[in-house]
Design a protein around this motif. Structure first.
Motif, PDB file in Angstrom:
ATOM      1  N   ARG A  66       0.843  -1.206   0.000  1.00 44.16           N
ATOM      2  CA  ARG A  66       0.000   0.000   0.000  1.00 44.16           C
ATOM      3  C   ARG A  66       0.875   1.252   0.000  1.00 44.16           C
ATOM      4  O   ARG A  66       0.615   2.206  -0.728  1.00 44.16           O
ATOM      5  CB  ARG A  66      -0.939  -0.006   1.206  1.00 44.16           C
ATOM      6  CG  ARG A  66      -1.859   1.205   1.236  1.00 44.16           C
ATOM      7  CD  ARG A  66      -2.870   1.197   2.375  1.00 44.16           C
ATOM      8  NE  ARG A  66      -2.273   0.890   3.647  1.00 44.16           N
ATOM      9  CZ  ARG A  66      -2.620  -0.147   4.412  1.00 44.16           C
ATOM     10  NH1 ARG A  66      -3.556  -0.970   4.030  1.00 44.16           N
ATOM     11  NH2 ARG A  66      -2.033  -0.357   5.566  1.00 44.16           N
ATOM     12  N   LYS A 100      -9.564   8.770   1.025  1.00 44.75           N
ATOM     13  CA  LYS A 100      -9.208   7.348   0.935  1.00 44.75           C
ATOM     14  C   LYS A 100     -10.046   6.515   1.895  1.00 44.75           C
ATOM     15  O   LYS A 100     -10.390   5.377   1.601  1.00 44.75           O
ATOM     16  CB  LYS A 100      -7.725   7.151   1.255  1.00 44.75           C
ATOM     17  CG  LYS A 100      -6.794   7.827   0.276  1.00 44.75           C
ATOM     18  CD  LYS A 100      -5.355   7.610   0.643  1.00 44.75           C
ATOM     19  CE  LYS A 100      -4.935   8.574   1.727  1.00 44.75           C
ATOM     20  NZ  LYS A 100      -3.498   8.579   1.985  1.00 44.75           N
ATOM     21  N   SER A 101     -10.372   7.097   3.029  1.00 49.24           N
ATOM     22  CA  SER A 101     -11.138   6.357   4.040  1.00 49.24           C
ATOM     23  C   SER A 101     -12.589   6.140   3.614  1.00 49.24           C
ATOM     24  O   SER A 101     -13.256   5.239   4.112  1.00 49.24           O
ATOM     25  CB  SER A 101     -11.103   7.103   5.369  1.00 49.24           C
ATOM     26  OG  SER A 101     -11.665   8.391   5.217  1.00 49.24           O
ATOM     27  N   SER A 103     -13.650   5.712   0.244  1.00 52.17           N
ATOM     28  CA  SER A 103     -13.786   4.790  -0.878  1.00 52.17           C
ATOM     29  C   SER A 103     -12.439   4.195  -1.274  1.00 52.17           C
ATOM     30  O   SER A 103     -11.553   4.901  -1.748  1.00 52.17           O
ATOM     31  CB  SER A 103     -14.393   5.516  -2.077  1.00 52.17           C
ATOM     32  OG  SER A 103     -14.392   4.680  -3.203  1.00 52.17           O
ATOM     33  N   SER A 104     -12.323   2.889  -1.103  1.00 54.16           N
ATOM     34  CA  SER A 104     -11.097   2.200  -1.526  1.00 54.16           C
ATOM     35  C   SER A 104     -10.983   2.170  -3.046  1.00 54.16           C
ATOM     36  O   SER A 104      -9.890   2.143  -3.592  1.00 54.16           O
ATOM     37  CB  SER A 104     -11.087   0.766  -1.001  1.00 54.16           C
ATOM     38  OG  SER A 104     -11.030   0.764   0.394  1.00 54.16           O
ATOM     39  N   ARG A 107      -9.088   5.231  -4.306  1.00 54.09           N
ATOM     40  CA  ARG A 107      -7.770   5.508  -3.735  1.00 54.09           C
ATOM     41  C   ARG A 107      -6.705   5.680  -4.818  1.00 54.09           C
ATOM     42  O   ARG A 107      -5.855   6.553  -4.721  1.00 54.09           O
ATOM     43  CB  ARG A 107      -7.372   4.389  -2.775  1.00 54.09           C
ATOM     44  CG  ARG A 107      -6.084   4.682  -2.051  1.00 54.09           C
ATOM     45  CD  ARG A 107      -5.724   3.575  -1.074  1.00 54.09           C
ATOM     46  NE  ARG A 107      -4.610   3.998  -0.266  1.00 54.09           N
ATOM     47  CZ  ARG A 107      -4.622   4.065   1.054  1.00 54.09           C
ATOM     48  NH1 ARG A 107      -5.684   3.723   1.724  1.00 54.09           N
ATOM     49  NH2 ARG A 107      -3.554   4.462   1.706  1.00 54.09           N
ATOM     50  N   ILE A 158      -9.480  -5.806  -0.863  1.00 54.84           N
ATOM     51  CA  ILE A 158      -8.089  -5.485  -0.568  1.00 54.84           C
ATOM     52  C   ILE A 158      -7.324  -6.778  -0.289  1.00 54.84           C
ATOM     53  O   ILE A 158      -7.706  -7.561   0.579  1.00 54.84           O
ATOM     54  CB  ILE A 158      -7.991  -4.548   0.658  1.00 54.84           C
ATOM     55  CG1 ILE A 158      -8.811  -3.280   0.446  1.00 54.84           C
ATOM     56  CG2 ILE A 158      -6.549  -4.228   0.981  1.00 54.84           C
ATOM     57  CD1 ILE A 158      -8.373  -2.426  -0.709  1.00 54.84           C
ATOM     58  N   TYR A 163      -3.007  -5.101  -4.531  1.00 55.53           N
ATOM     59  CA  TYR A 163      -1.957  -4.080  -4.500  1.00 55.53           C
ATOM     60  C   TYR A 163      -0.870  -4.349  -5.535  1.00 55.53           C
ATOM     61  O   TYR A 163      -0.330  -3.413  -6.119  1.00 55.53           O
ATOM     62  CB  TYR A 163      -1.361  -3.953  -3.093  1.00 55.53           C
ATOM     63  CG  TYR A 163      -2.238  -3.129  -2.191  1.00 55.53           C
ATOM     64  CD1 TYR A 163      -2.439  -1.776  -2.435  1.00 55.53           C
ATOM     65  CD2 TYR A 163      -2.886  -3.688  -1.113  1.00 55.53           C
ATOM     66  CE1 TYR A 163      -3.254  -1.015  -1.630  1.00 55.53           C
ATOM     67  CE2 TYR A 163      -3.700  -2.933  -0.293  1.00 55.53           C
ATOM     68  CZ  TYR A 163      -3.883  -1.596  -0.560  1.00 55.53           C
ATOM     69  OH  TYR A 163      -4.693  -0.839   0.233  1.00 55.53           O
TER      70      TYR A 163
END
Length: 172
Positions: A66, A100-101, A103-104, A107, A158, A163
């Motif tokens: 990340r 960011k918190s 909506s992933s 991001r 996630i 990633y």
């Protein structure tokens, strides 16, 4: 870790060779210590053979990936548009319009990144001034905002693979 295990192995081997020079009255204690050292040697050898402690074989963590993806997102955003969206000074930070918190999915979505100078970025975070948001929307247009809202609805799972894919996409 590999180096540490090798050093331990060497030290324990040296201790075992010194046992032969021990006087007979303390031999039982020395033999007990030797057994312990032999057990340690055996465990260390097993770890070395199994490849445990080899740094190259460690899997990447989500946190490290990340951080790498965030860094690439910042670099790409500043490369694509090097001036502040609000005041046209040189941009230093890529601000996420949708946090960011929240909506992933947004991001690492390029249109969600707003290049800002440090001053505008701090003012935006400290005051939450709607004037800044209005300037950004005026420059980018209503379709941009509708697009962000649509992307925001997407679900993202996630994981390490996620990633790795993001990093690959941002690197190209």
């Amino acid at each position: 870790m590999f180096v540490v295990l090798s050093v331990k192995l060497k030290k324990l081997s040296q201790k075992n060779t010194a046992i032969n020079e021990v006087s007979p009255d303390i031999l039982p204690r020395a033999l007990k210590a030797t057994k312990t050292n032999e057990n340690r040697l055996f465990r260390i050898k097993c770890k070395l053979e199994a490849g445990i402690g080899n740094m190259a074989s460690k899997k990447p963590t989500i946190k490290k990936l990340r951080q790498q993806a965030d860094k690439l997102f910042q670099e790409n955003g500043l490369k694509n548009k090097p001036s502040c969206e609000v005041c046209d000074k040189p941009a230093k930070v890529v601000h996420h319009y949708t946090p960011k918190s929240v909506s992933s999915a947004l991001r690492y979505y390029a249109p969600n990144g707003i290049p800002l100078c440090n001053g505008c970025h701090m003012r935006l975070h400290r005051s939450g001034d709607p004037e800044y948001n209005n300037k950004i929307i005026a420059k980018r247009g209503k379709f941009w905002l509708v697009d962000l809202r649509g992307e925001r609805q997407k679900l993202v799972k996630i994981s390490v693979k996620y990633y790795q894919d993001v990093i690959k996409k941002l690197s190209t």
